[in-house]
Design an enzyme around this catalytic site. Sequence first.
Site, PDB file in Angstrom:
ATOM      1  N   GLU A 288     -48.227  77.360  89.319  1.00  0.00           N
ATOM      2  CA  GLU A 288     -48.592  78.742  89.634  1.00  0.00           C
ATOM      3  C   GLU A 288     -49.801  78.807  90.567  1.00  0.00           C
ATOM      4  O   GLU A 288     -50.789  79.480  90.279  1.00  0.00           O
ATOM      5  CB  GLU A 288     -48.843  79.535  88.335  1.00  0.00           C
ATOM      6  CG  GLU A 288     -47.616  79.570  87.448  1.00  0.00           C
ATOM      7  CD  GLU A 288     -47.784  80.382  86.168  1.00  0.00           C
ATOM      8  OE1 GLU A 288     -48.899  80.508  85.659  1.00  0.00           O
ATOM      9  OE2 GLU A 288     -46.748  80.899  85.679  1.00  0.00           O
ATOM     10  N   LYS A 362     -45.759  73.246  76.142  1.00  0.00           N
ATOM     11  CA  LYS A 362     -45.407  74.515  75.481  1.00  0.00           C
ATOM     12  C   LYS A 362     -44.185  74.330  74.594  1.00  0.00           C
ATOM     13  O   LYS A 362     -43.294  73.550  74.928  1.00  0.00           O
ATOM     14  CB  LYS A 362     -45.115  75.601  76.529  1.00  0.00           C
ATOM     15  CG  LYS A 362     -46.358  76.097  77.265  1.00  0.00           C
ATOM     16  CD  LYS A 362     -46.078  77.343  78.118  1.00  0.00           C
ATOM     17  CE  LYS A 362     -47.346  77.758  78.868  1.00  0.00           C
ATOM     18  NZ  LYS A 362     -47.195  79.005  79.643  1.00  0.00           N
ATOM     19  N   ASP A 367     -41.325  80.096  78.726  1.00  0.00           N
ATOM     20  CA  ASP A 367     -42.708  80.561  78.636  1.00  0.00           C
ATOM     21  C   ASP A 367     -42.932  81.521  77.475  1.00  0.00           C
ATOM     22  O   ASP A 367     -43.011  82.731  77.683  1.00  0.00           O
ATOM     23  CB  ASP A 367     -43.098  81.236  79.954  1.00  0.00           C
ATOM     24  CG  ASP A 367     -44.597  81.505  80.048  1.00  0.00           C
ATOM     25  OD1 ASP A 367     -45.326  81.032  79.168  1.00  0.00           O
ATOM     26  OD2 ASP A 367     -45.015  82.175  81.004  1.00  0.00           O
ATOM     27  N   GLU A 395     -48.579  87.768  74.314  1.00  0.00           N
ATOM     28  CA  GLU A 395     -48.189  88.183  75.665  1.00  0.00           C
ATOM     29  C   GLU A 395     -46.775  88.759  75.725  1.00  0.00           C
ATOM     30  O   GLU A 395     -46.565  89.855  76.238  1.00  0.00           O
ATOM     31  CB  GLU A 395     -48.304  86.976  76.609  1.00  0.00           C
ATOM     32  CG  GLU A 395     -47.811  87.282  78.020  1.00  0.00           C
ATOM     33  CD  GLU A 395     -47.987  86.111  78.978  1.00  0.00           C
ATOM     34  OE1 GLU A 395     -48.444  85.037  78.547  1.00  0.00           O
ATOM     35  OE2 GLU A 395     -47.670  86.290  80.153  1.00  0.00           O
TER      36      GLU A 395
HETATM   37  C1  BDP Z   1     -47.979  82.524  81.387  1.00  0.00           C
HETATM   38  C2  BDP Z   1     -48.973  83.602  81.597  1.00  0.00           C
HETATM   39  C3  BDP Z   1     -50.030  83.240  82.587  1.00  0.00           C
HETATM   40  C4  BDP Z   1     -50.619  81.886  82.254  1.00  0.00           C
HETATM   41  C5  BDP Z   1     -49.503  80.870  82.199  1.00  0.00           C
HETATM   42  C6  BDP Z   1     -49.968  79.509  81.751  1.00  0.00           C
HETATM   43  O1  BDP Z   1     -48.297  84.751  82.017  1.00  0.00           O
HETATM   44  O2  BDP Z   1     -51.000  84.245  82.529  1.00  0.00           O
HETATM   45  O3  BDP Z   1     -51.555  81.505  83.195  1.00  0.00           O
HETATM   46  O4  BDP Z   1     -48.565  81.267  81.254  1.00  0.00           O
HETATM   47  O5  BDP Z   1     -49.688  79.156  80.611  1.00  0.00           O
HETATM   48  O6  BDP Z   1     -47.348  82.784  80.186  1.00  0.00           O
HETATM   49  O7  BDP Z   1     -50.571  78.773  82.518  1.00  0.00           O
END
Ligand code: BDP
Length: 682
Positions: A288, A362, A367, A395
Amino acid sequence: GRMYDCWLRYELCDEKVLDSYEDYFKYIVVKSNDRIISNAVNELKKALSNIKDVDIEIIENIPKSNCIFIGTLDDFKAEGLKVDLERELKSEGFALKVVKKDNHNVLSIIGGSEKGVLYGVFHLIRSIFGGKSLKDALCIENPQNDFRILNHWDNMDGSIERGYAGKSIFFKDNRIVQDLSRIKDYARLLASIAVNGVVINNVNVHQQETKLITDEFLPDVKRIADVFRGYGIKTYLSINFASPVEIGGLSTADPLDDEVKNWWKDVASKIYSYIPDFGGFLVKADSEFRPGPFTYGRNHADGANMLAEALKPYGGIVIWRTFVYNCMVDWRDRSTDRAKAAYDNFKPLDGKFMDNVVLQIKNGPMDFQIREPITPLFGAMEKTNVFMEFQITQEYTGQQKHLCYLVPLWKEALDFDTFAKGEGSFVKKVVNGSLFGAKYGGIVAVANVGDSESWTGHPLAQSNLYGFGRLSWNPDLSSREIAEEWVRLTFGCDEDVLKTVVPMLLESREIYEEYTSPLGIGWMVNPGHHYGPNVDGYEYSHWGTYHYADFRGIGVDRTVATGTGYTAQYKEPVAKMYENIDTCPDELLLFFHHVPYDHKLKSGKTVIQHIYDTHFEGVERVEKMRESWMKLNGKIDDEIFKAVLERLDIQVVDAKEWRDVVNTYFYRKTGIKDEYGRKIYE
Ligand code: BDP
């Protein structure tokens, strides 16, 4: 106030349990003046002073009467007391035992180390105030996971990424807060559930946070670390992989460059000069838009090992996240499957990481959705340390407006059998290091706290923080046991309260799933903030998050036979179970298969009817939760009652919105009517 005290409010819930302890409540014998032990003793004193007629004295030698003894195994032996615990007690473990000395009984809290003592004291407190008699409290306990860490996604401007409970308790106005009293209370809360590590800043490390590893901020980080240390908690920092360029004045951050390596070695030496027990670095790299080794044509092992080498002399670890995927997918191109990314990126590197590197994975391959299968990487990294990463902050699970007790979801993940070494190769054995004989193991979670009065915004979301700690200590505790414990400690032992709140907690995850995205498909939320229904919100975007619903069917075909081939990342017989539509569990059907709307589930319902039924039922069950909560009016603290009610009201309204949007969407796509003729908007 009560909301602020969480499960440490120290109100006796059952006078009768006192009978079994009272005999000991005169003296606490402590030999050591270690800080962790004094904090433990003070906590016990504070707790007991809340009990009527108890006046306890702290002394150094065992008196000629019954007493409580608090100390490490060494302290205990130095007193001439005998127990055979050497082999049974791990460093952070503890025993609670009654031992004879002359003609008296010594209620002994014996720790494998000072931290063990601290956890033993909190165990005793939990037992007394949770309504357990002494007999039921006696035990020997060791943590099943050596690392139990919270990640804070806090930014130095005070905001919290994905935070739903106010502002940061660590940072304000681009500095570390001056007054550390709230952090001390946080440390107490965490110690009481045996959390032993805290990462204080966001994994997305921006310009200001990049500087946390410099002389400008390390004195302040040290202040925080000093508070946490007194409660057995190590401090960690998230770092920016591009730091050598951004703050070091170097022209590269290439992990194989000698100048870069030396730069990080200097950073490590500086950090440890301030914080001798610094835990290590948490790294989000090449994910990201965060910088990482890819820029220099290097891989994740190169990047992680370079940092690991810098921390190695001081005993620090590098926690490297596997949340790495292409977030710039062309949705028109069906060849990329985001679910495959972690495995594809990291499996080839198994065996290439230094022994003080840990991969933080994770629980799901996408996610933190309300329902996902386990990430197949857990069964695949045989020569690498791995940690589990859960998300406590809600979230995608209602943002602390909706009630969603997450312990059942976490247990599902930990109890999953990877079959990596045959039957019984549970994820909990992978992450605690025992299955593959890893050096380090642990469970990590993204915290849900902020500076709100209740810490977690929704007062009932405190149960998730509590549950995380208890479960990472012992994954074999049941969701119900943890819920009951938490309710007793938070609300007291009133049976009506217990009978109301525990079922609410236990059902809440299923209920949330019912009115949101169905059958494991996930997403269907508003882009960006991720709250509220938006079925196609992420459908034609670059994030790799699709459901492929059209007028014929829905779901992602991840089979080897006709789809993305994702199922092949699992070991047999798991791979086959998911590959075969007849054995794929209903709740994950759309994660693995694309099916027509009239496809029959194992439940006997068609997919479309299942969608309608669950969405109607989900809302009805939220309304029922609200009704049962109303019965607690006057039975629990008013402030908590109202704060929860306020959120339940929002949940009722927003659950209806979810129901109507999702049902209408699928009605319009299919033209298929609800069998029961309930109201679906056209
Ligand atoms: C996602 C979130 C983001 C986080 C990312 C992460 O939307 O804000 O930065 O994961 O885990 O779920 O790095």
